[in-house]
Scaffold this active site. Structure first.
Site: not given
Ligand SMILES: *Cc1c(COP(=O)(O)O)cnc(C)c1O
Length: 479
Positions: A117
């Site tokens: 993220k």
């Molecule tokens: C947010 C997140 C996901 C999922 O991602 P999306 O964009 O919601 O599909 C998967 N793994 C981790 C570690 C995350 O922080």
């Protein structure tokens, strides 16, 4: 480039108009009016830019196709300031690492909070500061987090001019590491609010506070949630970077496997593919919360109730509905906003589900959009972590392990490279690694002892009034 709503609202808006907005006025999500096509010559130019000038330049060139209301020199400076070795651990941002025959892991978790993220949120923080500064406005970001999103937002917005963050989280329920990451921030513009309750209580409070439109306007309340188009756009860049590293010429297709929850990460892959990046297949990997896998197998999209949403050992994928999925369905249905409004507005509100199994468009999802899917369980996760450690000496985080499990199931004898997106580092989810391997994962040097740092957090009961009062005390209302 103008942006439109997936639910057909007529108004078109430029990038900066939608940057600070959440949903479109009709409840839909914003998408560009069209996807710029990258032809062979353009892809060759991007390849050269990446090899000679690096990730920040690649980001600038791709973002330029979608943003025409920020002067190019400013956008260039924003990208250069975001994608640095200092922020992302090394100059090799979004590096591919070979795992086994034709299977690669793309390292996306070298940012400040050790999850993918950061790749988008760090850019969003700089874009927010830039745009608010240009307008002479302020914004108070209010959110709820069970871990990754909140910390990525706080590390992106700490110390930024014009922005304050009020982040609620369920008291005592995040991992020790996640709590330490968030609560040790001493920046004055960051407010951690530990709610005596569960994650749903936090979400309800955020909804109630932002649902009061007068309060929302007076205190300039905003969000940084996963439906923000700028976050998705920033993620498109690493699909290009992954492709360029895996291939020597533009004639070679690749596949991506993506650990998925809200369909944000994989939706960026869909956008890259619509631009013409040669992605043969996009494999959606879910955990026990298999809303997306179920849809792609059966054509039925069914939102889960709270009781039907599992708490798993890949918690960042524990979703009851996939917030960004509407964007893909909009494209799937030939960009028919009225139909999307009927499905996501009316049908979901009434029945919590819709069924496209008999629709000709659904039959095209695999062939035309390259989508495939699979599901991974707690046992699969542990086995994948163990097996990968034993055979390669590599420790996967539980979410990335879901991606590797599902990627292997689709990889078979195939000759095309398969790139699994790494979504977090294992240290964030130490408990599950200990369960799988019998020992804790390695901890990056800069995180040694973070549990002992002084903490800045306000504990409050699960009470909307008290959270509102806290926000009022910490920011002046607008005139
Ligand atoms: C947010 C997140 C996901 C999922 O991602 P999306 O964009 O919601 O599909 C998967 N793994 C981790 C570690 C995350 O922080």
């Amino acid at each position: 480039m103008q942006y439109l709503s997936t639910r057909g609202h007529a108004e078109r808006k430029p990038f900066c108009a939608i940057l600070l907005e959440g949903l479109a006025p009709d409840g839909g999500l914003y998408l560009p009016a069209h996807y710029p096509r990258i032809d062979d010559a353009a892809l060759t130019r991007l390849r050269r830019a990446y090899h000679t000038q690096g990730y920040a330049e690649l980001a600038f060139q791709i973002l330029s196709l979608y943003i025409d209301d920020i002067p190019p020199a400013d956008l260039h400076a924003l990208c250069a300031k975001t994608y640095t070795a200092e922020v992302f651990g090394s100059g090799k941002i979004a590096e591919l690492r070979h795992l086994e025959d034709g299977l690669w892991i793309q390292a996306l978790s070298q940012g400040p909070t050790l999850a993918f993220k950061d790749m988008a949120m760090q850019l969003l923080g700089n874009l927010f500061e830039y745009e608010l500064g240009r307008r002479g406005e302020q914004l108070n970001v209010l959110g709820a987090t069970s871990g990754d999103t909140g910390s990525a937002a706080e590390y992106a917005l700490r110390g930024k001019k014009g922005v304050r963050v009020f982040m609620t989280s369920p008291h005592g329920r995040m991992s020790a590491f996640q709590q330490a990451q968030m609560f040790s921030l001493q920046d004055e513009n960051i407010h951690n609010i530990a709610i005596e309750g569960v994650f749903d209580d936090c979400q309800d409070i955020v909804k109630a506070v932002s649902g009061d439109l007068d309060f929302k306007r007076r205190y300039r309340i905003g969000a940084v949630n996963s439906i923000n188009w700028a976050r998705l756009l920033a993620q498109v860049v690493y699909y290009f970077a992954g492709y360029i590293q895996a291939t020597e010429s533009n004639a070679q297709p690749v596949r991506f496997a993506v650990p998925s929850g809200n369909f944000g990460n994989v939706c960026a892959g869909h956008v890259a593919r619509m631009m013409g990046l040669p992605i043969a297949q996009l494999v959606v990997a879910t955990n026990e919360n298999d809303v997306l896998d179920e849809f792609l197998r059966t054509g039925v999209y069914r939102v889960r109730s709270a009781a039907d949403t599992h708490e798993t050992s890949s918690p960042s994928m524990d979703i009851s509905k996939a917030s960004n999925f509407e964007r893909f369905v909009f494209d799937l249905l030939g960009r028919d906003g009225a139909r999307v409004a009927a499905l996501f507005g009316t049908a979901l509100a009434r029945a919590g589900r819709f069924d496209l199994s008999a629709d000709a468009h659904f039959a095209e999802a695999a062939a035309r959009y390259g989508l495939a899917s699979g599901k991974s369980t707690h046992a699969d996760r542990l086995e994948t972590i163990r097996d990968t450690y034993r055979r390669h000496g590599v420790t996967l985080d539980p979410h990335t392990a879901d991606g590797v499990k599902v990627a292997r199931a689709h990889h078979g004898e195939a000759t095309l490279p398969m790139i699994v997106l790494e979504t977090a580092l294992p240290i964030k989810f130490s408990e599950t690694i200990v369960e799988a391997l019998g020992h804790a994962p390695e901890r990056p040097a800069q995180f040694v002892g973070i549990e002992d740092l002084p903490r800045r957090v306000q504990r409050l009961p699960a009470d909307v009034q008290q959270v509102r009062a806290y926000i009022e005390r910490h920011c002046a209302p607008s005139a």
